[in-house]
Design a protein around this motif. Sequence first.
Motif, PDB file in Angstrom:
ATOM      1  N   LEU A  65     -76.301 -61.990 -69.539  1.00 29.34           N
ATOM      2  CA  LEU A  65     -76.707 -60.575 -69.722  1.00 29.34           C
ATOM      3  C   LEU A  65     -78.160 -60.344 -69.695  1.00 29.34           C
ATOM      4  O   LEU A  65     -78.752 -61.325 -70.537  1.00 29.34           O
ATOM      5  N   PRO A  66     -78.789 -59.510 -69.180  1.00 32.45           N
ATOM      6  CA  PRO A  66     -80.369 -59.045 -69.466  1.00 32.45           C
ATOM      7  C   PRO A  66     -80.580 -58.893 -70.820  1.00 32.45           C
ATOM      8  O   PRO A  66     -79.981 -58.192 -71.490  1.00 32.45           O
ATOM      9  N   PHE A  67     -81.686 -59.686 -71.626  1.00 31.06           N
ATOM     10  CA  PHE A  67     -82.477 -59.514 -72.810  1.00 31.06           C
ATOM     11  C   PHE A  67     -81.289 -59.475 -74.044  1.00 31.06           C
ATOM     12  O   PHE A  67     -81.104 -58.226 -74.576  1.00 31.06           O
ATOM     13  N   THR A  68     -80.720 -60.218 -73.846  1.00 28.75           N
ATOM     14  CA  THR A  68     -79.372 -60.417 -75.034  1.00 28.75           C
ATOM     15  C   THR A  68     -79.426 -61.568 -75.840  1.00 28.75           C
ATOM     16  O   THR A  68     -79.872 -62.675 -75.477  1.00 28.75           O
ATOM     17  N   VAL A  69     -79.309 -61.469 -77.264  1.00 29.34           N
ATOM     18  CA  VAL A  69     -79.084 -62.647 -77.796  1.00 29.34           C
ATOM     19  C   VAL A  69     -77.848 -63.627 -77.571  1.00 29.34           C
ATOM     20  O   VAL A  69     -76.807 -63.260 -77.816  1.00 29.34           O
ATOM     21  N   SER A  70     -78.165 -64.959 -77.519  1.00 28.04           N
ATOM     22  CA  SER A  70     -77.299 -65.645 -77.025  1.00 28.04           C
ATOM     23  C   SER A  70     -77.330 -66.992 -77.409  1.00 28.04           C
ATOM     24  O   SER A  70     -78.307 -67.483 -78.082  1.00 28.04           O
ATOM     25  N   ASP A  71     -76.014 -67.636 -77.621  1.00 24.89           N
ATOM     26  CA  ASP A  71     -75.958 -69.134 -77.850  1.00 24.89           C
ATOM     27  C   ASP A  71     -76.334 -69.716 -76.818  1.00 24.89           C
ATOM     28  O   ASP A  71     -76.462 -69.403 -75.730  1.00 24.89           O
ATOM     29  N   LEU A  72     -77.073 -71.152 -77.136  1.00 28.64           N
ATOM     30  CA  LEU A  72     -77.642 -71.907 -76.097  1.00 28.64           C
ATOM     31  C   LEU A  72     -77.039 -73.417 -76.408  1.00 28.64           C
ATOM     32  O   LEU A  72     -77.093 -73.738 -77.579  1.00 28.64           O
ATOM     33  N   THR A  73     -76.722 -73.784 -75.086  1.00 31.94           N
ATOM     34  CA  THR A  73     -76.271 -75.298 -75.345  1.00 31.94           C
ATOM     35  C   THR A  73     -76.981 -76.367 -74.265  1.00 31.94           C
ATOM     36  O   THR A  73     -76.981 -75.839 -73.274  1.00 31.94           O
ATOM     37  N   PHE A  74     -77.245 -77.399 -74.778  1.00 35.43           N
ATOM     38  CA  PHE A  74     -78.114 -78.101 -73.917  1.00 35.43           C
ATOM     39  C   PHE A  74     -77.367 -79.658 -73.873  1.00 35.43           C
ATOM     40  O   PHE A  74     -77.059 -79.989 -75.086  1.00 35.43           O
ATOM     41  N   SER A  75     -77.251 -80.242 -72.926  1.00 39.53           N
ATOM     42  CA  SER A  75     -76.638 -81.661 -73.002  1.00 39.53           C
ATOM     43  C   SER A  75     -77.396 -82.773 -72.147  1.00 39.53           C
ATOM     44  O   SER A  75     -77.870 -82.208 -70.884  1.00 39.53           O
ATOM     45  N   TRP A  76     -77.690 -83.844 -72.494  1.00 41.10           N
ATOM     46  CA  TRP A  76     -78.305 -84.802 -71.540  1.00 41.10           C
ATOM     47  C   TRP A  76     -78.030 -86.204 -72.177  1.00 41.10           C
ATOM     48  O   TRP A  76     -77.222 -86.560 -73.100  1.00 41.10           O
ATOM     49  N   SER A  77     -77.983 -87.316 -71.140  1.00 41.63           N
ATOM     50  CA  SER A  77     -77.900 -88.712 -71.371  1.00 41.63           C
ATOM     51  C   SER A  77     -79.002 -89.470 -70.722  1.00 41.63           C
ATOM     52  O   SER A  77     -79.088 -89.383 -69.579  1.00 41.63           O
ATOM     53  N   LEU A  78     -79.571 -90.234 -71.481  1.00 47.21           N
ATOM     54  CA  LEU A  78     -80.738 -91.149 -70.939  1.00 47.21           C
ATOM     55  C   LEU A  78     -80.025 -92.662 -70.685  1.00 47.21           C
ATOM     56  O   LEU A  78     -79.299 -93.106 -71.637  1.00 47.21           O
ATOM     57  N   THR A  79     -80.552 -93.327 -69.765  1.00 51.20           N
ATOM     58  CA  THR A  79     -80.155 -94.687 -69.347  1.00 51.20           C
ATOM     59  C   THR A  79     -80.762 -95.472 -70.178  1.00 51.20           C
ATOM     60  O   THR A  79     -80.396 -96.848 -70.029  1.00 51.20           O
ATOM     61  N   TYR A  80     -81.833 -95.346 -71.076  1.00 50.20           N
ATOM     62  CA  TYR A  80     -82.466 -96.358 -71.956  1.00 50.20           C
ATOM     63  C   TYR A  80     -82.458 -95.495 -73.416  1.00 50.20           C
ATOM     64  O   TYR A  80     -82.422 -94.563 -73.423  1.00 50.20           O
ATOM     65  N   GLU A  81     -82.916 -96.520 -74.258  1.00 46.60           N
ATOM     66  CA  GLU A  81     -83.087 -96.088 -75.735  1.00 46.60           C
ATOM     67  C   GLU A  81     -84.055 -95.048 -76.051  1.00 46.60           C
ATOM     68  O   GLU A  81     -85.125 -95.146 -75.269  1.00 46.60           O
ATOM     69  N   VAL A  82     -83.892 -94.110 -76.643  1.00 45.19           N
ATOM     70  CA  VAL A  82     -85.063 -93.051 -76.914  1.00 45.19           C
ATOM     71  C   VAL A  82     -85.254 -93.409 -78.448  1.00 45.19           C
ATOM     72  O   VAL A  82     -84.698 -93.485 -79.365  1.00 45.19           O
ATOM     73  N   ALA A  83     -86.826 -93.644 -78.382  1.00 43.83           N
ATOM     74  CA  ALA A  83     -87.113 -94.415 -79.783  1.00 43.83           C
ATOM     75  C   ALA A  83     -87.860 -93.079 -80.621  1.00 43.83           C
ATOM     76  O   ALA A  83     -87.794 -91.980 -80.058  1.00 43.83           O
ATOM     77  N   LYS A  84     -87.934 -93.512 -81.969  1.00 38.70           N
ATOM     78  CA  LYS A  84     -88.550 -92.339 -82.809  1.00 38.70           C
ATOM     79  C   LYS A  84     -89.879 -91.575 -82.290  1.00 38.70           C
ATOM     80  O   LYS A  84     -90.925 -92.638 -82.047  1.00 38.70           O
ATOM     81  N   GLY A  85     -90.186 -90.508 -82.140  1.00 42.49           N
ATOM     82  CA  GLY A  85     -91.412 -89.685 -81.579  1.00 42.49           C
ATOM     83  C   GLY A  85     -91.395 -89.317 -80.380  1.00 42.49           C
ATOM     84  O   GLY A  85     -92.065 -88.717 -79.735  1.00 42.49           O
ATOM     85  N   ASP A  86     -90.421 -90.017 -79.653  1.00 36.86           N
ATOM     86  CA  ASP A  86     -90.182 -89.315 -78.195  1.00 36.86           C
ATOM     87  C   ASP A  86     -89.768 -87.894 -78.182  1.00 36.86           C
ATOM     88  O   ASP A  86     -89.255 -87.750 -79.040  1.00 36.86           O
ATOM     89  N   VAL A  87     -89.916 -87.244 -77.125  1.00 35.47           N
ATOM     90  CA  VAL A  87     -89.805 -86.008 -77.000  1.00 35.47           C
ATOM     91  C   VAL A  87     -88.820 -85.520 -75.783  1.00 35.47           C
ATOM     92  O   VAL A  87     -89.409 -86.036 -74.767  1.00 35.47           O
ATOM     93  N   VAL A  88     -88.090 -84.807 -75.829  1.00 38.04           N
ATOM     94  CA  VAL A  88     -87.321 -84.070 -74.708  1.00 38.04           C
ATOM     95  C   VAL A  88     -87.516 -82.555 -74.889  1.00 38.04           C
ATOM     96  O   VAL A  88     -87.293 -82.008 -75.911  1.00 38.04           O
TER      97      VAL A  88
END
Length: 207
Positions: free
Chosen positions: A1-24
């Motif tokens: 819906l236009p200009f409506t407060v909404s829940d947001l959900t994101f999901s991902w999976s990377l094929t290698y380890e994510v180290a401390k300090g990395d950014v998605v």
Amino acid sequence: LPFTVSDLTFSWSLTYEVAKGDVVSVNLVGFTLSSASSNEIAVDLTGSAAKYFSATWLQSSNTLKFLAIGEVPRELHVTAGVLKSNAFFTPINGISSGTTDYVITYFKHGTVVVAQPIETVSVVPVVLESAISFISSDWPQAITYGGVANVLQLYPGHAFTSFDIGAEIIIENSFYTITSVDGELLSLSGSYIGSRVLLGSPLVSIF
């Protein structure tokens, strides 16, 4: 819906380890945060992402940044939930499924570079000194360019050796001191001011 407060959900999976300090990061074109009082606002997360990431909303670029606060195992399916309590508004004109691109970016803070042994090396010569001579049909118009004024090139088989370093010589009534002997090259303590010699002519004697 236009200009409506909404829940947001994101999901991902990377094929290698994510180290401390990395950014998605996720660029959310048209989304706004109602409580935005500065450019960077902390966002509360739910789901498995809350264990591994902290979230920040960048108002100027409409970007939600997930900063890794610890090591994230490779191929881990991460789910990041953003509740309505964060007060995210959908775009004023809603979301067009056909024309709007939402870009996801992964920034690697650091990585290990594997060293490879060098097996072959190609030598590239570097010219430190050079000289070129132009000879015209009219001898007074002969031109010399470059070279070193205190270095003389002798004929092969000359009698000078390193034992002559420091000796005083006379060339056309001018005195010089030998500073080095390197093959056919004789270095002097001062600049040569005698006759200009091109291709061995004229013959100049050293005493």
